[in-house]
Write an enzyme that holds these catalytic residues in place. Structure first.
Site, PDB file in Angstrom:
ATOM      1  N   LYS A 178      50.853 -49.348  41.769  1.00 11.72           N
ATOM      2  CA  LYS A 178      49.033 -49.191  41.794  1.00 11.72           C
ATOM      3  C   LYS A 178      48.443 -48.755  42.968  1.00 11.72           C
ATOM      4  O   LYS A 178      47.554 -48.581  43.320  1.00 11.72           O
ATOM      5  CB  LYS A 178      48.713 -50.719  41.391  1.00 11.72           C
ATOM      6  CG  LYS A 178      49.629 -50.925  39.741  1.00 11.72           C
ATOM      7  CD  LYS A 178      48.901 -51.745  39.818  1.00 11.72           C
ATOM      8  CE  LYS A 178      48.555 -51.848  37.635  1.00 11.72           C
ATOM      9  NZ  LYS A 178      48.306 -52.951  36.810  1.00 11.72           N
ATOM     10  N   LYS A 197      54.640 -43.535  31.753  1.00 16.96           N
ATOM     11  CA  LYS A 197      54.562 -44.034  31.015  1.00 16.96           C
ATOM     12  C   LYS A 197      52.933 -44.187  30.729  1.00 16.96           C
ATOM     13  O   LYS A 197      52.477 -43.230  31.250  1.00 16.96           O
ATOM     14  CB  LYS A 197      54.393 -45.919  31.322  1.00 16.96           C
ATOM     15  CG  LYS A 197      54.774 -46.954  30.976  1.00 16.96           C
ATOM     16  CD  LYS A 197      54.486 -48.056  31.918  1.00 16.96           C
ATOM     17  CE  LYS A 197      53.135 -48.504  32.735  1.00 16.96           C
ATOM     18  NZ  LYS A 197      52.764 -49.826  33.313  1.00 16.96           N
ATOM     19  N   LYS A 247      46.604 -47.415  30.802  1.00 16.18           N
ATOM     20  CA  LYS A 247      45.389 -46.844  30.900  1.00 16.18           C
ATOM     21  C   LYS A 247      44.916 -46.013  31.592  1.00 16.18           C
ATOM     22  O   LYS A 247      43.394 -45.777  32.085  1.00 16.18           O
ATOM     23  CB  LYS A 247      44.495 -48.289  31.689  1.00 16.18           C
ATOM     24  CG  LYS A 247      45.247 -49.252  30.018  1.00 16.18           C
ATOM     25  CD  LYS A 247      44.619 -50.718  30.708  1.00 16.18           C
ATOM     26  CE  LYS A 247      44.761 -51.554  29.659  1.00 16.18           C
ATOM     27  NZ  LYS A 247      44.766 -52.988  30.484  1.00 16.18           N
TER      28      LYS A 247
HETATM   29  P1  TYM Z   1      48.805 -55.160  31.728  1.00 16.51           P
HETATM   30  O1  TYM Z   1      47.678 -55.592  31.151  1.00 16.51           O
HETATM   31  O2  TYM Z   1      48.768 -53.592  32.233  1.00 16.51           O
HETATM   32  O3  TYM Z   1      49.474 -54.837  29.940  1.00 16.51           O
HETATM   33  C1  TYM Z   1      49.319 -55.621  28.996  1.00 16.51           C
HETATM   34  C2  TYM Z   1      50.917 -55.241  28.157  1.00 16.51           C
HETATM   35  O4  TYM Z   1      51.184 -54.355  27.645  1.00 16.51           O
HETATM   36  C3  TYM Z   1      52.221 -54.040  28.400  1.00 16.51           C
HETATM   37  N1  TYM Z   1      52.417 -52.641  28.419  1.00 16.51           N
HETATM   38  C4  TYM Z   1      52.993 -51.442  27.428  1.00 16.51           C
HETATM   39  N2  TYM Z   1      54.296 -52.026  26.730  1.00 16.51           N
HETATM   40  C5  TYM Z   1      54.582 -51.009  26.132  1.00 16.51           C
HETATM   41  N3  TYM Z   1      54.320 -49.497  26.662  1.00 16.51           N
HETATM   42  C6  TYM Z   1      53.939 -49.201  27.983  1.00 16.51           C
HETATM   43  N4  TYM Z   1      53.657 -47.860  27.692  1.00 16.51           N
HETATM   44  C7  TYM Z   1      52.647 -50.458  28.015  1.00 16.51           C
HETATM   45  N5  TYM Z   1      52.168 -50.204  28.864  1.00 16.51           N
HETATM   46  C8  TYM Z   1      51.562 -51.714  29.017  1.00 16.51           C
HETATM   47  C9  TYM Z   1      52.533 -54.384  29.535  1.00 16.51           C
HETATM   48  O5  TYM Z   1      53.810 -54.669  29.071  1.00 16.51           O
HETATM   49  C10 TYM Z   1      51.694 -55.603  29.304  1.00 16.51           C
HETATM   50  O6  TYM Z   1      52.830 -56.383  28.454  1.00 16.51           O
HETATM   51  N6  TYM Z   1      50.225 -58.586  34.227  1.00 16.51           N
HETATM   52  C11 TYM Z   1      50.315 -58.304  32.994  1.00 16.51           C
HETATM   53  C12 TYM Z   1      49.085 -58.959  32.661  1.00 16.51           C
HETATM   54  C13 TYM Z   1      49.071 -60.782  32.690  1.00 16.51           C
HETATM   55  C14 TYM Z   1      50.407 -61.358  31.615  1.00 16.51           C
HETATM   56  C15 TYM Z   1      50.462 -63.157  32.205  1.00 16.51           C
HETATM   57  C16 TYM Z   1      51.234 -61.247  30.977  1.00 16.51           C
HETATM   58  C17 TYM Z   1      49.180 -61.913  33.561  1.00 16.51           C
HETATM   59  N7  TYM Z   1      49.753 -62.847  33.466  1.00 16.51           N
HETATM   60  C18 TYM Z   1      51.597 -63.822  31.747  1.00 16.51           C
HETATM   61  C19 TYM Z   1      52.754 -61.918  30.856  1.00 16.51           C
HETATM   62  C20 TYM Z   1      52.345 -62.722  30.903  1.00 16.51           C
HETATM   63  C21 TYM Z   1      49.542 -56.796  32.917  1.00 16.51           C
HETATM   64  O7  TYM Z   1      49.095 -56.278  33.654  1.00 16.51           O
HETATM   65  O8  TYM Z   1      49.237 -56.548  31.249  1.00 16.51           O
END
Ligand code: TYM
Length: 339
Positions: free
Chosen positions: A115, A199, A202
């Site tokens: 990032k 991957k 967004k």
């Molecule tokens: P974020 O917002 O980037 O993504 C949310 C969830 O979507 C999953 N994900 C994917 N799964 C499969 N294929 C993909 N291409 C893909 N892109 C995203 C992510 O693995 C995630 O589960 N750090 C986390 C948010 C967070 C969180 C937490 C999660 C903050 N605190 C506590 C669990 C527990 C994040 O940036 O997700």
């Protein structure tokens, strides 16, 4: 002291949710909700760690993520749905974890490297300590299970290290649980429709690389039709998908949607052309996503309804967080100001 099972997960309100978020995370939450206590957070504090985010966009995106949770089947009467900023204890515990986690641990985080890109000096300090806040999200409630996509695995490992170090340093064995990652199903890492080695995300500049939960049916069908594949037909076994990243990705998406394994899907379509497979895949996607989109639109039409759900969820979350944070304060030795 065994910890009571509690599921916690979250998504950042930084843009439109895509198929990766749905298949890697939200869809798996629905099944868990039936068996366990669950908390699903819209992590708006995390959303500030990237480039400057327009406040109006953050505001809309927060409600939109909550709408996506509900439209996908998360029941706010059962599970706690809330936004992180409304529970100040997340930021308070994160500060303590900033002091528990080691710089060397954070330096290993591949997501920070990805990032931050080449110009690391310009990344926000928040992006660097992002995983500490994520650890606080989960450990504040002593949650035991964290359903996420594959890309969050390293953050979960760090979270366990933080919990373990806190427990050891302060001589409170088992105060914090060591949360288990739940990386479930055939689509734990959904790939870009334009490039099977990247991957789905967004931030990809190509709109056609991802399917959005807000895409209308004809757009979904079109994106799948245009998805990159190699010229060969579908193989007759999963092994035949090796080295064919785009083909593998489409089969994984199909399998996740139909609740089958990739092997079952490949067996059914052995030898078929991708044009035919994509037609069926497009149909399946529309049958799953169109009702979610319709419900999201309905919910987003009534922002005050979503606000109320978030307010209620936040109140429930605050009530759960307070005693844990007080225990942490006592453990680290903060004097309680009495009046
Ligand atoms: P974020 O917002 O980037 O993504 C949310 C969830 O979507 C999953 N994900 C994917 N799964 C499969 N294929 C993909 N291409 C893909 N892109 C995203 C992510 O693995 C995630 O589960 N750090 C986390 C948010 C967070 C969180 C937490 C999660 C903050 N605190 C506590 C669990 C527990 C994040 O940036 O997700």
């Amino acid at each position: 002291m065994p910890h009571k099972p509690l599921v916690f997960s979250g998504i950042q309100p930084t843009g439109n949710l895509h198929l990766g978020n749905y298949l890697g995370a939200i869809r798996n939450w629905i099944g868990l909700q039936a068996q366990h206590e669950c908390m699903f957070c819209v992590v708006d504090l995390h959303a500030l760690t990237g480039d400057f985010l327009d406040p109006a966009l953050l505001n809309t995106a927060t409600r939109r993520v909550a709408a996506a949770y509900i439209a996908s089947g998360i029941d706010p009467a059962k599970s706690i749905i809330f936004n992180q900023s409304q529970v100040p204890a997340h930021a308070e515990l994160a500060w303590i974890f900033n002091c528990v986690a080691r710089v060397g641990w954070l330096n290993r985080m591949t997501q920070f490297k990805d990032k931050a890109g080449k110009d690391r000096e310009r990344a926000s300090a928040g992006l660097y300590v992002y995983p500490n806040l994520m650890a606080a999200d989960v450990l504040l409630y002593k949650a035991t299970h964290v359903p996420v996509g594959e890309d969050q695995k390293q953050h979960l490992e760090l979270m366990r290290d933080i919990a373990q170090k806190f427990n050891n340093d302060y001589g409170v064995p088992e105060f914090f649980p060591l949360p288990e990652p739940l990386i479930m199903g055939p689509a734990t890492r959904v790939m870009s429709l334009r490039d099977g080695t990247a991957k789905m995300s967004k931030s990809d500049p190509s709109e056609t690389s991802r399917i959005l939960l807000s895409d209308p049916p004809e757009r979904i069908v079109e994106k799948i039709r245009k998805a990159r594949t190699d010229p060969a037909p579908l193989p007759d076994s999963v092994e035949g998908l090796a080295g064919r990243a785009e083909a593998d990705n489409l089969v994984a998406i199909y399998a996740a949607l139909s609740g089958e394994t990739k092997a079952t899907v490949v067996a059914r379509y052995a030898g078929a052309l991708f044009s035919r497979f994509k037609e069926d895949l497009g149909e399946r996607l529309v049958s799953v996503l169109a009702p979610i989109r319709a419900e999201m639109l309905r919910l987003e039409d009534d922002p005050s309804h979503i606000n109320r759900i978030l307010a209620e969820g936040s109140a429930r979350a605050r009530a759960r967080a307070a005693p844990v944070l007080q225990d942490v304060f006592d453990i680290v030795g903060f004097v309680k100001a009495e009046r």
